[in-house]
Every structure is written in structure tokens, then in C-alpha cells.
Design a protein around this motif. Sequence first.
Motif, PDB file in Angstrom:
ATOM      1  N   THR A   1      93.707 -67.126 -95.607  1.00 47.43           N
ATOM      2  CA  THR A   1      94.949 -67.986 -95.451  1.00 47.43           C
ATOM      3  C   THR A   1      94.765 -69.007 -94.253  1.00 47.43           C
ATOM      4  O   THR A   1      94.537 -68.795 -93.239  1.00 47.43           O
ATOM      5  N   GLY A   2      94.993 -70.147 -94.777  1.00 48.43           N
ATOM      6  CA  GLY A   2      95.021 -71.487 -93.655  1.00 48.43           C
ATOM      7  C   GLY A   2      93.628 -71.375 -93.119  1.00 48.43           C
ATOM      8  O   GLY A   2      93.678 -71.780 -91.812  1.00 48.43           O
ATOM      9  N   LEU A   3      92.559 -71.254 -93.499  1.00 52.39           N
ATOM     10  CA  LEU A   3      91.436 -71.088 -92.840  1.00 52.39           C
ATOM     11  C   LEU A   3      90.713 -72.339 -92.364  1.00 52.39           C
ATOM     12  O   LEU A   3      90.563 -73.408 -93.173  1.00 52.39           O
ATOM     13  N   HIS A   4      90.364 -72.685 -91.192  1.00 52.54           N
ATOM     14  CA  HIS A   4      89.844 -73.778 -90.728  1.00 52.54           C
ATOM     15  C   HIS A   4      88.471 -73.498 -89.888  1.00 52.54           C
ATOM     16  O   HIS A   4      88.496 -72.422 -89.084  1.00 52.54           O
TER      17      HIS A   4
ATOM     18  N   ILE B   1      91.865 -73.727 -96.053  1.00 50.86           N
ATOM     19  CA  ILE B   1      91.838 -73.235 -97.385  1.00 50.86           C
ATOM     20  C   ILE B   1      92.367 -71.982 -97.666  1.00 50.86           C
ATOM     21  O   ILE B   1      92.501 -71.000 -96.816  1.00 50.86           O
ATOM     22  N   ASP B   2      92.779 -71.495 -98.678  1.00 53.41           N
ATOM     23  CA  ASP B   2      93.495 -70.389 -98.987  1.00 53.41           C
ATOM     24  C   ASP B   2      92.872 -69.825-100.463  1.00 53.41           C
ATOM     25  O   ASP B   2      92.920 -70.532-101.409  1.00 53.41           O
TER      26      ASP B   2
ATOM     27  N   LEU C   1      82.304 -67.740 -92.169  1.00 57.79           N
ATOM     28  CA  LEU C   1      83.508 -67.259 -91.587  1.00 57.79           C
ATOM     29  C   LEU C   1      83.998 -66.074 -92.241  1.00 57.79           C
ATOM     30  O   LEU C   1      84.801 -65.198 -91.389  1.00 57.79           O
ATOM     31  N   ILE C   2      84.033 -65.926 -93.379  1.00 59.94           N
ATOM     32  CA  ILE C   2      84.469 -64.558 -94.033  1.00 59.94           C
ATOM     33  C   ILE C   2      83.785 -63.231 -93.415  1.00 59.94           C
ATOM     34  O   ILE C   2      84.405 -62.335 -93.213  1.00 59.94           O
ATOM     35  N   THR C   3      82.416 -63.492 -93.195  1.00 60.43           N
ATOM     36  CA  THR C   3      81.692 -62.417 -92.790  1.00 60.43           C
ATOM     37  C   THR C   3      81.713 -62.336 -91.066  1.00 60.43           C
ATOM     38  O   THR C   3      81.073 -61.849 -90.564  1.00 60.43           O
ATOM     39  N   ARG C   4      82.447 -63.056 -90.511  1.00 59.08           N
ATOM     40  CA  ARG C   4      82.508 -63.399 -89.085  1.00 59.08           C
ATOM     41  C   ARG C   4      81.355 -63.667 -88.338  1.00 59.08           C
ATOM     42  O   ARG C   4      81.259 -63.394 -87.391  1.00 59.08           O
TER      43      ARG C   4
ATOM     44  N   ALA D   1      91.078 -71.665 -87.054  1.00 63.33           N
ATOM     45  CA  ALA D   1      92.454 -71.235 -87.294  1.00 63.33           C
ATOM     46  C   ALA D   1      92.496 -70.522 -88.567  1.00 63.33           C
ATOM     47  O   ALA D   1      91.398 -70.651 -89.366  1.00 63.33           O
ATOM     48  N   GLY D   2      93.354 -69.771 -88.852  1.00 61.35           N
ATOM     49  CA  GLY D   2      93.608 -69.264 -90.127  1.00 61.35           C
ATOM     50  C   GLY D   2      93.617 -67.594 -90.051  1.00 61.35           C
ATOM     51  O   GLY D   2      93.388 -67.098 -88.829  1.00 61.35           O
ATOM     52  N   THR D   3      93.574 -66.826 -91.033  1.00 58.49           N
ATOM     53  CA  THR D   3      93.748 -65.728 -91.191  1.00 58.49           C
ATOM     54  C   THR D   3      92.531 -65.125 -92.175  1.00 58.49           C
ATOM     55  O   THR D   3      92.618 -65.551 -93.229  1.00 58.49           O
TER      56      THR D   3
END
Length: 373
Positions: free
Chosen positions: A23-26, A50-51, A76-79, A85-87
Motif C-alpha cells: 500500500t502506497g509503496l515508494h 503503488i498498491d 522492496l517486497i523482500t526488504r 514510504a508505504g506499507t
Amino acid sequence: MSTTTHPILARQAPAHDNLLEVTGLHKHFPIRQGILFQRRIGAVRAVDGIDFSVGAGESLGLVGESGCGKSTTGRLITRLLEPTAGTITFDGEDITHTSVSGMRQARRNLQMIFQDPYSSLNPRHTVGTIIETPMKLNGVNPPQGLKRRAQELLETVGLNPEHYNRYPNEFSGGQRQRIGIARALALRPKLIVADEPVSALDVSIQAQVVNLLQDLQREFGIAFVFIAHDLAVVRHFSERVAVMYLGRIVEIADREALYALPRHPYTHALLSAVPEADPDLTGARERIRLAGDVPSPINPPSGCRFRTRCWKARDKCATEEPPLVRIPGNAEGHLTACHFPEEPTTAPRADVVLDPALAAMEETSTGTTGMPT
């Protein structure tokens, strides 16, 4: 699972429980100037809000031109990269700012297959060591022992268990990618992010690896985020497809809906560039050639980011950014970010076979028992 769901995410995957919610990924990479005293003068907006969601056992394809932010999203998903920003919620837990030790636990169920099979494997380690390392780091001790488990994984991906003591330089590109897949499977994850897993391989080998991933998905119920620029491969593998342009998702839908009725002009242009299997149909479909280059992610256009290359752009496109919503004529779960979407009459044929090699592989899938390449 999470008790609250972003309204866009709730409309994307109604048939699945959301294993992953973004959610709201930057992700903005700062640009600095100076030697001793650096100051920030701008940022590369690689991913810019992006969502999307991925259901348990589902495959989501993420497509777009080079530089649109696909691979950055996967990291980003896998850190492997820290979001600006975002969740990111995985398996009901917010992992956006989880500590290193916390991510070690999360990565037992969240793995990645990298694009380059040559650089993603340590050349100084044997294949057995490469596959065993994730299990050792996470304290996993299979009843049959690490060696036997590694050999079983090699068999699963179509390689010989006797390859256990060999080094990566002794294998071809397709075999190395199978080793990378075996490593990703070592902890039996719930979700695998596959970043261009076949782009460095020949077409025939691509089809074998894609079929292997499909077999593994069916056997183990693994969810996939499948990142690629090849729309034929994505159509073959993914249940849903999200199209990215300049850091934003411009369209997301079920595979059949997207390929049969692309509503965003950018999606339409991408599909028009895919070669036909039947040469007689090549001249029947209009080839859309986009004008100009992709704008810089340092200073993206105002409003709709695609407007500088879009043949339908109007004044509204420069002043208002279109939301990613379901527009009239779209099926359930088909979201489009466009003020002036394509009409159904302009969409490409839904029954076109996009790639002859992949079509042939659909009929004679090698699966996990095929000849290793």
C-alpha cells in the motif's frame, strides 16, 4: 490475517486471502552533489506510490519497460531495499520496518529468484552448500539431513543429485537458474519473488523453466510475484497482471481480461508489439509505435505520466493524475488509471497465441522431470 484492507487491494483479488499487501509503496533514491559537504539536489523516483495484493497460491505478473521500477519493487517486497514510504504486509504482519532478526523469520516464507543465474550464485561454494545455506541460517534441520534434503531439491528442479559437489561454473545458464530455484525452495516459502527469472535464457530454455515454476506452484501452493518484460511469458505463467510505467501501476487485471481488453493506452501499445505466432495475422493487427523516450524518473511529467507519449492525451491529462480504479466496461478486479481509456473495439484479439515456442511448451510441458538445460 490483517483485519483492515486497503480498498484497492480488496477489489484486486477477491478469490484469495491476501498473502501480500502493498500500500502506497515508494522508493526514492537521493541524488547528492558535492564532495566534502554533500547536499541533496533531487531524487530518482523509482517506485512512486503503488498498491497491489497477492493471494495465497496466486501468481501476479509485473510487467513494463526497462526502468519502470519492476525490479526495485521486487527488492522492496523482500526488504533487500528499504522503502521510502508505504506499507508492506506479508502473511498478516507489517514487515515494512522489521528488524534484521525479524526479517530472518519472515524470509523463511518469502524468497527471491534473481535475474542473472551467473552472478546470483557464489562461485566458491558447491551447489550443495548454496542450497543448504538458507536452512543453516534459519536453523532448519530436516529429518533426513541437510545433504539429502539438498539432493531432493536438485531432483525436484530436474537436476541430478550427483551435482551436489559441483561448482556453479560447471553448469549452463538454465541449470544455474534451476539451482537458484532449488535454493529458493529450500525453506518451503509461501511466496517467491521471481525477478526476470528467464530473461537471460534462450527461448526454449525459458519455456522449460517457466513450466518448472508452474509445476512447483501447483505442487507446493506457492504464490509468485513474477517480474518480466516479456508479455508472452507473463501470459503463460501469471493469473493476474499488473502493468507498470515510470514507477506507477497503470493497469491491473486478470490475465484473460487484460490480454483480451487492455483499457490503458500503454498496455495496448505493449501488446501490439508482441509478435504473432501466425504470420498471416501480423499485418492484420495495428502496431502502435510510441513517440519519444521514457521521461526521466527524476522529474516525471505532471498528471498522467504516460501523457507525453500518449496519442489520446488532452489538457486534463496534464493537470490531473488518473486514479487506479474500475472504469465502465471493466470486469470485476480490472483497474485502470486513465482519463480516456481505450474502447473495446481497439483491443487486440484475445485468441492470438503470442509466442510459438511457449505455445508448444504448453502442449508438451517438461515439468520437473524434463531434460535439464
